[in-house]
Design an enzyme around this catalytic site. Structure first.
Site, PDB file in Angstrom:
ATOM      1  CD  GLU A 152      -2.300   1.242   2.914  1.00  0.00           C
ATOM      2  OE1 GLU A 152      -2.348   0.178   3.572  1.00  0.00           O
ATOM      3  OE2 GLU A 152      -2.775   2.313   3.318  1.00  0.00           O
ATOM      4  CG  ASP A 175      -0.336   1.574   6.340  1.00  0.00           C
ATOM      5  OD1 ASP A 175       0.776   1.023   6.227  1.00  0.00           O
ATOM      6  OD2 ASP A 175      -0.587   2.723   5.935  1.00  0.00           O
ATOM      7  CG  ASP A 234      -4.422   2.549   9.079  1.00  0.00           C
ATOM      8  OD1 ASP A 234      -4.672   1.822   8.091  1.00  0.00           O
ATOM      9  OD2 ASP A 234      -3.856   3.645   8.988  1.00  0.00           O
ATOM     10  CG  ASP A 247      -7.491   5.104   5.315  1.00  0.00           C
ATOM     11  OD1 ASP A 247      -8.736   4.985   5.238  1.00  0.00           O
ATOM     12  OD2 ASP A 247      -6.898   6.201   5.304  1.00  0.00           O
TER      13      ASP A 247
END
Ligand code: 0RA
Length: 659
Positions: free
Chosen positions: A442, A520, A522, A524
């Protein structure tokens, strides 16, 4: 380290006199199951563990299909043992003439004994399932069978498949049925915990495939504020009609109702339910004796043939094709189609890589016939719906034509086409796909770190820009025009499209056998991970099915004290590290760093924790239940907000951490 996400033995004819020899043979059968469990239940991971439950439930489903049972309950007990109860006739307990022991003991200890009882119905058993409850017994440290039959209750217990005592009468009863409780042997299985969602998915599926049976799942490990265990009941009165409604819960239909076709009087009973929605995907799920045949087979070909022939004839007669200057191809009839095809076959032959492809030639004609006759009648009787369907087919043909150019671009630009690899790809030196890994990372920044941290001998990096296209809502040409998606096709060496199937995948030249999604930790990151998985599920499913798709697991915390620094992947690990470093259990402040982004790690840290094969954990993506996956992806990536919100609220992983 890798973790996973998400036959029967011939018994010779015997006489009552060689009773001892029989016993020895049965013992050998049981030992063989323990020696080679994967031969019987597929594997000893998550799948195999859950398979044990399906095996026991299948016996109760058989009893229900024979017409003697309408309620089945499955409980996950506190200790991860399982209890399955039905209200059928109860397994017979009288002495089995040939074996000299109770029929119950024969069923529970003899490999392949299930088939010896002709119950006059289509057994769901066969193929993947149907190895018999005796296999479950062999693979359990403890199993207890309880039979309620003709006013009396009986029991027998076993340890790793060996009876602890002969079946015995316990007392009177006012109910009927069989209860089996088993505790899987932890020395055989790599995992010990049952997954509620996995079992619920299968029971829901079984309720749709077998209308009228009430299936309840209870999880005694999870108690709510009122002291009640978590529980769900699955019951379907409309069967496949409700199955299709469930699959398309969040996909708007373009016709008035679900088309339902059924013929149960022939050699091969057939049931089909189908609808067209406004999506661009084909979602056809096929079953043989309640087993999902995700490699398809003769029944699916029959369905497709019947569908194409009927719709083609109808469309030509309607005159609606005149304005269309293009040839219609078979897959145009399946765009936006959601369907479930279920057949019952007495002696199913399963073929294919995962033994989920029906081979019986005789299953083709009955399905195509039912579809021809009943769909033709439906189209005549519902001219509005018929018009909508033909319109959709015309649009699909046009879209396919428009996508052809974009698709050919993917092909031409690909390695095979001489176009070279994407500029963003940092390739590895290794040329053997079996030893090569591709990390889909990402963002360019984390991509940069990964390029520095990797072992360039066998690890390639492809950074993906931000949020990739949501393919659930995109037309074909948009998918192939998307740069990130094109880069993935080109880097992977995978091509698309054949003469009769414009979406068929060719993975013969796959350049990496491990494709690792690295996002990641999180909200997102989860979103991007889901977008990428949606793409693979809809457009490169075969890569998932062949076990090529993985998810990286970067750490969530770094706990530091002085020179010492260690990583933690969850809160428990973190707190244990804090306590350990403080030298006591008062874990309030030491130095804790919460990682949300891959970019917060330097190249060396990323290698150490997430990419180094010696230390990392990769989670392999598998499809346990294709219909359930279809439902979840369409719900997560579609237009309807309330079901998505509800799902995220009850499954959110990062909601607490990010708040
Ligand atoms: C053999 C024969 C009969 C029933 C069953 C097995 C039976 C097996 C299981 C396994 C789970 N639940 C079950 N319920 C029944 C027929 C017995 C008769 O004729 O009464």
């Amino acid at each position: 380290m890798e973790e996973s996400l998400t036959m029967s033995e011939e018994t010779k004819t015997k006489t009552a006199s060689n009773y001892t020899a029989d016993n020895i043979q049965s013992l050998e059968g049981m030992e063989h199951v323990r020696m080679r469990p994967s031969m019987y239940i597929g594997d000893t991971g998550v799948r195999g563990l859950h398979h044990l439950v399906y095996e026991v439930v299948d016996n109760s489903i058989d009893e229900a299909l024979a017409g003697y049972c309408d309620t089945i309950t499955v409980s996950i007990n506190e200790d991860n043992s399982i209890t399955v109860t039905d209200n059928g006739r109860g397994i017979p307990v009288d002495i089995h003439k040939k074996e000299g022991v109770s029929a119950l003991q024969v069923v529970m200890t003899k490999i392949g004994a299930g088939g010896k009882f002709d119950k006059g119905s289509y057994k769901v058993s066969g193929g993947l399932h149907g190895v018999g409850v005796s296999c479950v017994n062999a693979l359990s440290t403890h199993l207890r069978a309880e039979v309620h039959r003709e006013g009396k209750m009986y029991e027998q217990e076993y340890s790793i498949g060996k009876p602890l005592y002969p079946a015995r009468e316990v007392g009177p009863t006012d109910r009927r049925g069989t209860t089996v409780t088993f505790k899987p042997d932890t020395s055989i299985f790599d995992v010990f915990e049952y997954n509620y969602v996995t079992l619920a998915g299968r029971l829901r599926e079984l309720s749709f495939l077998n209308k009228g049976i009430k299936l309840t799942l209870t999880d005694k490990r999870v108690i709510d504020e009122n002291g009640n265990p978590k529980s769900d009941t699955f019951f379907s009165s409309e069967g496949l009609i409700e199955f299709v409604k469930y699959l398309d819960e969040t996909r708007p239909a373009i016709i008035g109702k679900i088309i339902h076709m059924e013929r149960t009087d022939g050699e091969i009973p057939v049931e089909v339910a189908m609808v067209y929605n406004d999506s661009f995907n084909e979602n056809v799920h096929s079953y043989v004796n309640n087993i999902n045949t995700h490699e398809g087979g003769t029944h699916l070909s029959g369905f497709r043939r019947g569908l194409t022939a009927t719709l083609k004839t109808f469309a030509e007669k309607s005159g609606m094709l005149e304005k269309l200057k293009l040839e219609i191809s078979a897959d145009d009839f399946r765009e936006g189609l959601t369907a479930v095809v279920s057949v019952k076959v007495a002696e199913p032959q399963f073929e294919g890589q995962t033994k989920t492809k029906l081979g019986n030639r005789e299953a083709d004609a009955p399905v195509s016939q039912v579809v021809r006759e009943m769909l033709e009648a439906y189209l005549e009787e519902n001219p509005q719906d018929a018009k909508q369907i033909v319109n959709k087919v015309v649009l699909a043909a046009q879209a396919r034509h428009a996508a052809k150019k974009a698709r050919e671009m993917v092909q031409r630009k690909g390695v095979g086409g001489g176009g070279g690899l994407p500029g963003k790809l940092a390739d590895c030196a290794e040329k053997d796909p079996a030893r090569s890994e591709l990390f889909l990372v990402e963002g360019d920044s984390a991509g940069g770190t990964a390029k520095q941290g990797r072992d360039r001998q066998f690890q390639a990096i492809l950074p993906l820009r931000g949020k990739i296209l949501n393919v659930e809502k995109a037309m074909q040409h948009k998918v192939f025009e998307n740069e990130e998606i094109r880069n993935m096709y080109t880097a992977l060496g995978v091509s698309i499209g054949t003469e009769d199937d414009s979406k068929a995948l060719n993975i013969a030249k796959l350049r990496y056998h491990k494709v690792v999604i690295m996002c990641d930790a999180d909200v997102d990151g989860s979103h991007i991970e889901t977008l990428i998985l949606t793409f693979y599920f809809r457009h490169m499913k075969e890569l998932i099915e062949k076990g090529h798709i993985y998810i990286a697991t970067p750490p969530l915390y770094l706990v530091k004290k002085g020179q010492k620094a260690e990583y933690a992947w969850n809160e428990e690990q973190r707190d244990a590290l804090i306590a350990e470093m403080k030298g006591n259990s008062d874990a309030s402040t030491v130095n804790v760093q919460r990682y949300k982004g891959l970019g917060e790690m330097n190249a060396e840290q990323l290698w150490e924790t997430t990419m180094n094969p010696e230390k990392r954990t990769l989670r392999r993506v598998t499809i346990e239940n294709a219909a359930e996956c279809d439902h979840i992806f369409s719900m997560l990536m579609g237009d309807e907000v309330p079901p998505r919100r509800a799902f995220i609220e009850s499954n959110a992983k990062y909601a607490k951490i990010d708040a």
